[in-house]
Structure formats: C-alpha cells, structure tokens
Design a protein around this motif. Structure first.
Motif, PDB file in Angstrom:
ATOM      1  N   ALA A 109      82.597  62.262  43.763  1.00  0.00           N
ATOM      2  CA  ALA A 109      82.807  60.818  43.646  1.00  0.00           C
ATOM      3  C   ALA A 109      82.056  60.254  42.449  1.00  0.00           C
ATOM      4  N   ALA A 110      80.820  60.721  42.236  1.00  0.00           N
ATOM      5  CA  ALA A 110      80.028  60.230  41.105  1.00  0.00           C
ATOM      6  C   ALA A 110      80.680  60.599  39.778  1.00  0.00           C
ATOM      7  N   TYR A 111      81.191  61.831  39.657  1.00  0.00           N
ATOM      8  CA  TYR A 111      81.873  62.246  38.440  1.00  0.00           C
ATOM      9  C   TYR A 111      83.141  61.424  38.218  1.00  0.00           C
ATOM     10  N   GLN A 112      83.843  61.138  39.295  1.00  0.00           N
ATOM     11  CA  GLN A 112      85.054  60.320  39.168  1.00  0.00           C
ATOM     12  C   GLN A 112      84.707  58.915  38.707  1.00  0.00           C
ATOM     13  N   LEU A 113      83.643  58.346  39.248  1.00  0.00           N
ATOM     14  CA  LEU A 113      83.219  57.005  38.851  1.00  0.00           C
ATOM     15  C   LEU A 113      82.791  56.969  37.389  1.00  0.00           C
ATOM     16  N   ALA A 114      82.011  57.978  36.988  1.00  0.00           N
ATOM     17  CA  ALA A 114      81.431  57.970  35.640  1.00  0.00           C
ATOM     18  C   ALA A 114      82.439  58.324  34.562  1.00  0.00           C
ATOM     19  N   TYR A 115      83.336  59.291  34.866  1.00  0.00           N
ATOM     20  CA  TYR A 115      84.165  59.860  33.802  1.00  0.00           C
ATOM     21  C   TYR A 115      85.665  59.644  33.968  1.00  0.00           C
ATOM     22  N   ARG A 116      86.078  59.017  35.052  1.00  0.00           N
ATOM     23  CA  ARG A 116      87.499  58.740  35.272  1.00  0.00           C
ATOM     24  C   ARG A 116      87.646  57.259  35.578  1.00  0.00           C
ATOM     25  N   LYS A 117      87.457  56.445  34.532  1.00  0.00           N
ATOM     26  CA  LYS A 117      87.390  54.998  34.699  1.00  0.00           C
ATOM     27  C   LYS A 117      88.699  54.394  35.212  1.00  0.00           C
ATOM     28  N   HIS A 118      89.800  55.105  35.051  1.00  0.00           N
ATOM     29  CA  HIS A 118      91.089  54.573  35.505  1.00  0.00           C
ATOM     30  C   HIS A 118      91.233  54.629  37.024  1.00  0.00           C
ATOM     31  N   GLU A 119      90.393  55.384  37.709  1.00  0.00           N
ATOM     32  CA  GLU A 119      90.492  55.507  39.156  1.00  0.00           C
ATOM     33  C   GLU A 119      89.740  54.358  39.835  1.00  0.00           C
ATOM     34  N   LYS A 120      90.382  53.707  40.790  1.00  0.00           N
ATOM     35  CA  LYS A 120      89.768  52.582  41.493  1.00  0.00           C
ATOM     36  C   LYS A 120      88.692  53.077  42.450  1.00  0.00           C
ATOM     37  N   VAL A 121      87.669  52.261  42.640  1.00  0.00           N
ATOM     38  CA  VAL A 121      86.561  52.631  43.517  1.00  0.00           C
ATOM     39  C   VAL A 121      87.067  52.908  44.932  1.00  0.00           C
ATOM     40  N   LEU A 122      87.971  52.086  45.431  1.00  0.00           N
ATOM     41  CA  LEU A 122      88.495  52.292  46.786  1.00  0.00           C
ATOM     42  C   LEU A 122      89.240  53.616  46.892  1.00  0.00           C
ATOM     43  N   ASP A 123      90.036  53.943  45.880  1.00  0.00           N
ATOM     44  CA  ASP A 123      90.765  55.216  45.897  1.00  0.00           C
ATOM     45  C   ASP A 123      89.795  56.399  45.900  1.00  0.00           C
ATOM     46  N   ILE A 124      88.705  56.280  45.146  1.00  0.00           N
ATOM     47  CA  ILE A 124      87.689  57.338  45.114  1.00  0.00           C
ATOM     48  C   ILE A 124      87.033  57.457  46.488  1.00  0.00           C
ATOM     49  N   ALA A 125      86.743  56.328  47.102  1.00  0.00           N
ATOM     50  CA  ALA A 125      86.129  56.337  48.434  1.00  0.00           C
ATOM     51  C   ALA A 125      87.034  57.041  49.440  1.00  0.00           C
ATOM     52  N   LEU A 126      88.305  56.675  49.459  1.00  0.00           N
ATOM     53  CA  LEU A 126      89.242  57.269  50.414  1.00  0.00           C
ATOM     54  C   LEU A 126      89.435  58.757  50.154  1.00  0.00           C
ATOM     55  N   ALA A 127      89.496  59.145  48.874  1.00  0.00           N
ATOM     56  CA  ALA A 127      89.706  60.553  48.520  1.00  0.00           C
ATOM     57  C   ALA A 127      88.529  61.427  48.934  1.00  0.00           C
ATOM     58  N   ASN A 128      87.375  60.801  49.117  1.00  0.00           N
ATOM     59  CA  ASN A 128      86.183  61.567  49.467  1.00  0.00           C
ATOM     60  C   ASN A 128      85.748  61.362  50.914  1.00  0.00           C
ATOM     61  N   GLY A 129      86.704  60.939  51.740  1.00  0.00           N
ATOM     62  CA  GLY A 129      86.471  60.944  53.180  1.00  0.00           C
ATOM     63  C   GLY A 129      85.895  59.691  53.782  1.00  0.00           C
ATOM     64  N   TYR A 130      85.840  58.595  53.019  1.00  0.00           N
ATOM     65  CA  TYR A 130      85.300  57.349  53.549  1.00  0.00           C
ATOM     66  C   TYR A 130      86.442  56.411  53.917  1.00  0.00           C
ATOM     67  N   GLU A 131      86.280  55.728  55.045  1.00  0.00           N
ATOM     68  CA  GLU A 131      87.365  54.905  55.562  1.00  0.00           C
ATOM     69  C   GLU A 131      87.443  53.539  54.909  1.00  0.00           C
ATOM     70  N   SER A 132      86.392  53.138  54.212  1.00  0.00           N
ATOM     71  CA  SER A 132      86.388  51.812  53.595  1.00  0.00           C
ATOM     72  C   SER A 132      85.489  51.789  52.378  1.00  0.00           C
ATOM     73  N   HIS A 133      85.695  50.784  51.541  1.00  0.00           N
ATOM     74  CA  HIS A 133      84.843  50.568  50.373  1.00  0.00           C
ATOM     75  C   HIS A 133      83.404  50.346  50.821  1.00  0.00           C
ATOM     76  N   GLU A 134      83.213  49.619  51.927  1.00  0.00           N
ATOM     77  CA  GLU A 134      81.880  49.275  52.402  1.00  0.00           C
ATOM     78  C   GLU A 134      81.110  50.511  52.840  1.00  0.00           C
ATOM     79  N   ALA A 135      81.778  51.377  53.598  1.00  0.00           N
ATOM     80  CA  ALA A 135      81.107  52.599  54.076  1.00  0.00           C
ATOM     81  C   ALA A 135      80.713  53.497  52.909  1.00  0.00           C
ATOM     82  N   PHE A 136      81.610  53.630  51.947  1.00  0.00           N
ATOM     83  CA  PHE A 136      81.331  54.445  50.763  1.00  0.00           C
ATOM     84  C   PHE A 136      80.166  53.862  49.973  1.00  0.00           C
ATOM     85  N   SER A 137      80.177  52.554  49.766  1.00  0.00           N
ATOM     86  CA  SER A 137      79.128  51.906  48.981  1.00  0.00           C
ATOM     87  C   SER A 137      77.767  52.069  49.642  1.00  0.00           C
TER      88      SER A 137
END
Length: 288
Positions: A63-91
């Motif tokens: 998730a950290a690599y996606q955030l840092a180096y894949r700026k086109h990916e939305k934070v929510l999409d990264i959260a869901l792709a890494n097993g988190y049910e919501s933006h809040e839980a991931f954050s």
C-alpha cells in the motif's frame, strides 16, 4: 538454507503472491509442514512476528509503495485492494505504522517509522540468503547505453523522494518502463557509507541526449563491456547478499578484475506492479 528457512520462505512467497486474497491458514500450515497447534508459535519464533502481523506488514508495504509511486491510484482503491473495508479503517492502521495518514504519506513519505516495524522481515530475508553461494552467474557483454539520470545524493532512506521525482519526469517525457529500460547505478554500500555521502542514481535508457530541465535530470552513459550478471527474483530486501557474493566469493574464485564503473541494476519488473516474490532485477558487476 535450513529446512525451516525453506519452509518459511515458501510461506512468505505464498503470502506475497496472494495479498489480494483471503489467506487460508490451513494452506500456510501445509507449506510449513506444521500443524495449526505449532504453526503460529513457530512462525512467531522464526520470523519474529505473528503470521497475522506478517500479512499486515506485507500488505501495508505494498500500500505504501502504491501511495508513493502510483499517484494515479485512489487512496480508497488502495485500501480495498489491501484488505481494508473502508478508507477510515485503512487510514487508522496506516497512521499507526507510518505516523502519517495515507494522504500525508503520498505527499511527503517518511519511511523511518515503517523501517523499525519492518526490521524482523528484513532481517529474516537477509538471514535466509546469508552464506548462499547458489547464484547463477553469467558473464555477458553489455552494449553502450545512453541513460537519463536522477542523481540521488544523501541518506538512503530518502531515495523514495528522488524516485517520485524521477517517475514524474518519465511520465512527462513519455518514457514508461515498457519502452525505456530502468537502471540504478550503485556507487556506495549503505552499510559503511555516512548517510550524507551516499550516492545512488535512478535512470532510464534514452535514444538521444536530453535537454537541460527543471528536474535536474542529467545525461550519462553505461559503457560497453563485460559484466558478471546475476538475475535476482524477489524482494530488494536480500539483494545486498548477492552484491556481497559477487564482490567477495565470485571475484576470489574467478580472479576477475573490476572495471572502473560502479555495479548497476536493471529493473526488469517492478513492485508493486508485480508481487515482491515476482520482481526481477538483473545485477551487473563490470569486469575486464
């Protein structure tokens, strides 16, 4: 490699390859040849963290690599792709490990808090490869290659900032990895070099010299010549063991002489675009 090392390497590889899925403990137990009664305790003893924490660490790393180096990916999409049910839980979990929110990390990544929590995994990977001499070394002729270079000068833990800047330059100049090879020139060993003196180039191949630019990208050339080459598949965490092997065991056994050019890597496939265990890095040691 010991029997237990081999077992838990399979466990880690399976987890890395299946971060998008619900990971089945029964499958992990079978890979480690251990019953459930012993697997969790043995995993914690051998790896240094529980299997649940191991899975979380590897997902958070991606998730950290996606955030840092894949700026086109939305934070929510990264959260869901890494097993988190919501933006809040991931954050909430992300901030616990990185001391920054996902948005703050994307803007200005600070890897220091993460490195402390990830240390057991890093040490395990090093231990697994320590003393290994079963590397397939080939001697190949490398052609002269013009490269565009972002020169990172400073602490290794700040390389991520230079990578972000270089990725942005590549995008603006239509030089994606699919059409332009990616290289790193490694001048110094981070284990023995003062952080402020560390030198590391991030580069890609180009057909013609680039013009002066605001990003600080410069022209350099990888010279033609013979190289000892090892293809490394897997995480960068253990790549230093291969570099050490080439400089010590391989050079001693072959009597080869080094050329006046630093060791360099060609990044054939990248994390997080592929799972860590599927990363491919060709390591080139220039020789006479």
């Amino acid at each position: 490699m010991s029997d237990y090392q081999g077992r838990f390497e399979k466990v880690i590889n399976h987890i890395e390859a299946n971060l998008d899925s619900e990971l089945d403990v029964d499958t992990l137990c079978k890979l480690a040849y251990l019953s459930k009664y012993h697997f969790h305790r043995q995993c914690s003893a051998f790896i240094g963290v529980s299997v649940i924490r191991l899975i979380r660490l590897l997902r958070l790393k991606r998730a950290a690599y996606q955030l840092a180096y894949r700026k086109h990916e939305k934070v929510l999409d990264i959260a869901l792709a890494n097993g988190y049910e919501s933006h809040e839980a991931f954050s909430r979990i992300f901030k616990k490990y990185f001391e920054q929110s996902p948005s703050e990390f994307r803007k200005e990544p600070n890897w220091d808090p993460w490195h402390l929590k990830y240390e057991p995994i890093l040490q395990l990977r090093k231990d697994m490869m320590s003393g290994d001499t079963n590397f397939n070394v080939e001697v190949k002729a490398f052609p002269e290659t013009l490269i565009a270079v972002m020169e990172h000068r400073g602490a290794p833990n700040l390389v991520g900032h230079s990578i972000q800047k270089f990725i942005e330059w590549r995008k603006r100049n239509n030089l994606p990895p699919s059409k332009s090879k990616t290289f790193n020139l490694v001048y110094d060993d981070p284990n023995v070099t003062a952080p402020e003196d560390y030198r590391f180039d991030i580069a890609c191949s180009v057909d013609t010299p680039i013009a002066a630019n605001d990003f600080g990208i410069v022209n350099k050339v990888i010279p033609a010549g013979r190289c000892a080459v090892v293809r490394h598949m897997g995480s960068d965490d253990s790549i230093g063991e291969i570099v050490s092997f080439l400089y010590t065991t391989w050079l001693t056994n072959t009597g080869a002489e080094l050329r006046d050019f630093p060791i360099y890597f060609e990044r054939v496939s990248f994390f997080p675009d592929v799972p860590e265990n599927e990363m491919i890095t060709d390591i080139y040691l220039p020789i006479e």
